[in-house]
Scaffold this motif. Structure first.
Motif, PDB file in Angstrom:
ATOM      1  N   GLY A  13       0.793  -1.218   0.000  1.00  0.00           N
ATOM      2  CA  GLY A  13       0.000   0.000   0.000  1.00  0.00           C
ATOM      3  C   GLY A  13       0.824   1.265   0.000  1.00  0.00           C
ATOM      4  N   ASN A  18       3.481   0.217  -4.344  1.00  0.00           N
ATOM      5  CA  ASN A  18       2.605   0.360  -5.507  1.00  0.00           C
ATOM      6  C   ASN A  18       3.355   0.081  -6.811  1.00  0.00           C
ATOM      7  N   ASN A  22       2.475  -3.128  -9.331  1.00  0.00           N
ATOM      8  CA  ASN A  22       2.165  -2.945 -10.755  1.00  0.00           C
ATOM      9  C   ASN A  22       3.147  -3.695 -11.644  1.00  0.00           C
ATOM     10  N   GLU A  39      -9.462  -0.108   1.951  1.00  0.00           N
ATOM     11  CA  GLU A  39     -10.285   0.884   1.258  1.00  0.00           C
ATOM     12  C   GLU A  39      -9.437   1.986   0.619  1.00  0.00           C
ATOM     13  N   LYS A  40      -8.194   2.127   1.072  1.00  0.00           N
ATOM     14  CA  LYS A  40      -7.313   3.166   0.523  1.00  0.00           C
ATOM     15  C   LYS A  40      -6.465   2.656  -0.646  1.00  0.00           C
ATOM     16  N   PHE A  41      -6.571   1.371  -0.944  1.00  0.00           N
ATOM     17  CA  PHE A  41      -5.757   0.763  -2.001  1.00  0.00           C
ATOM     18  C   PHE A  41      -6.488   0.900  -3.324  1.00  0.00           C
ATOM     19  N   ASN A  42      -5.829   1.503  -4.315  1.00  0.00           N
ATOM     20  CA  ASN A  42      -6.550   1.817  -5.557  1.00  0.00           C
ATOM     21  C   ASN A  42      -6.116   1.010  -6.775  1.00  0.00           C
ATOM     22  N   ILE A  43      -5.328  -0.044  -6.568  1.00  0.00           N
ATOM     23  CA  ILE A  43      -4.962  -0.909  -7.698  1.00  0.00           C
ATOM     24  C   ILE A  43      -5.951  -2.067  -7.757  1.00  0.00           C
ATOM     25  N   GLN A  44      -6.636  -2.188  -8.863  1.00  0.00           N
ATOM     26  CA  GLN A  44      -7.632  -3.255  -9.021  1.00  0.00           C
ATOM     27  C   GLN A  44      -7.190  -4.200 -10.133  1.00  0.00           C
TER      28      GLN A  44
END
Length: 212
Positions: A13, A18, A22, A39-44
């Motif tokens: 995170g 990050n 990726n 909820e703060k993690f934005n890699i889907q």
């Protein structure tokens, strides 16, 4: 070494984490990522499994490592929070032993000392600054290195200088005795860690990496 297809990630995170996540996804790996605040993690991505928990808790680490073949960590010390390096390392090594996992690659700073170092005056200055200004953090990280040394797993502790959070990649120099550069890009850290995880060129060593 067993074929590595699923990797347990600590510190995913964070900024450096990050970049590593990726890069590993682009390489086709499946990832299990331990997050305190999912909820703060934005890699889907369909190849990511999120485990909510804390690296300081053994049960969280045990859940994270299940069915994985390697562990990668970019976890760092957060301001005003409990010391993380030694306890996390202890938890990881214990769970690795239970599951028969052999490969562990983690990031650390220049300030970690090993018996094989021949640090330049510049690297010694950075080390001494850390010891003087953050003695408890320094001691905790040094204890973590001692745990690695005493273990029988295939670990590599990658020591890095100032991290630039950029996609720009340039030549990386690796040295087991001293840090030869002042900085390293996050993307080059990610490439090195992923490659070293597979190749184990620096088994049970703490190489310095930097950009020229």
């Amino acid at each position: 070494m067993k074929n590595i297809s699923k990797i347990a990630i600590l510190g995913g995170g964070g900024k450096t984490g990050n970049y590593l996540v990726n890069h590993l996804l682009n390489e086709g790996f499946q990832l299990k990522i331990l997050l305190r605040n999912p909820e703060k993690f934005n890699i889907q991505n369909n190849n990511i499994e999120i485990i909510e928990g804390d690296a300081l808790h053994f049960e969280s680490i045990k859940i994270l490592l299940k069915d994985c073949q390697a562990v990668l960590s970019t976890i760092g010390q957060r301001k005003d929070e409990p010391l993380v390096a030694n306890q996390t390392t202890e938890n990881v090594l214990k769970a690795m032993k239970e599951y028969g996992i052999d490969r562990y690659v983690l990031l650390a700073g220049l300030n970690i000392d090993t018996p094989f170092d021949k640090k330049s005056s510049k690297t010694l200055m950075a080390t001494d600054w850390m010891k003087s200004n953050f003695p408890l953090i320094q001691e905790d990280r040094q204890k973590a290195y001692t745990l690695l040394e005493k273990s029988d797993v295939n670990w590599t502790q990658v020591r890095v200088p100032f991290i630039e959070f950029t996609d720009n990649s340039s030549e990386v120099v690796v040295n087991v005795e001293d840090c030869l550069g002042d900085k390293i890009s996050a993307v080059d850290i990610s490439k090195f860690v992923a490659r070293e995880m597979i190749e184990s060129k620096y088994k049970r060593q703490s190489p310095f990496i930097s950009n020229l």
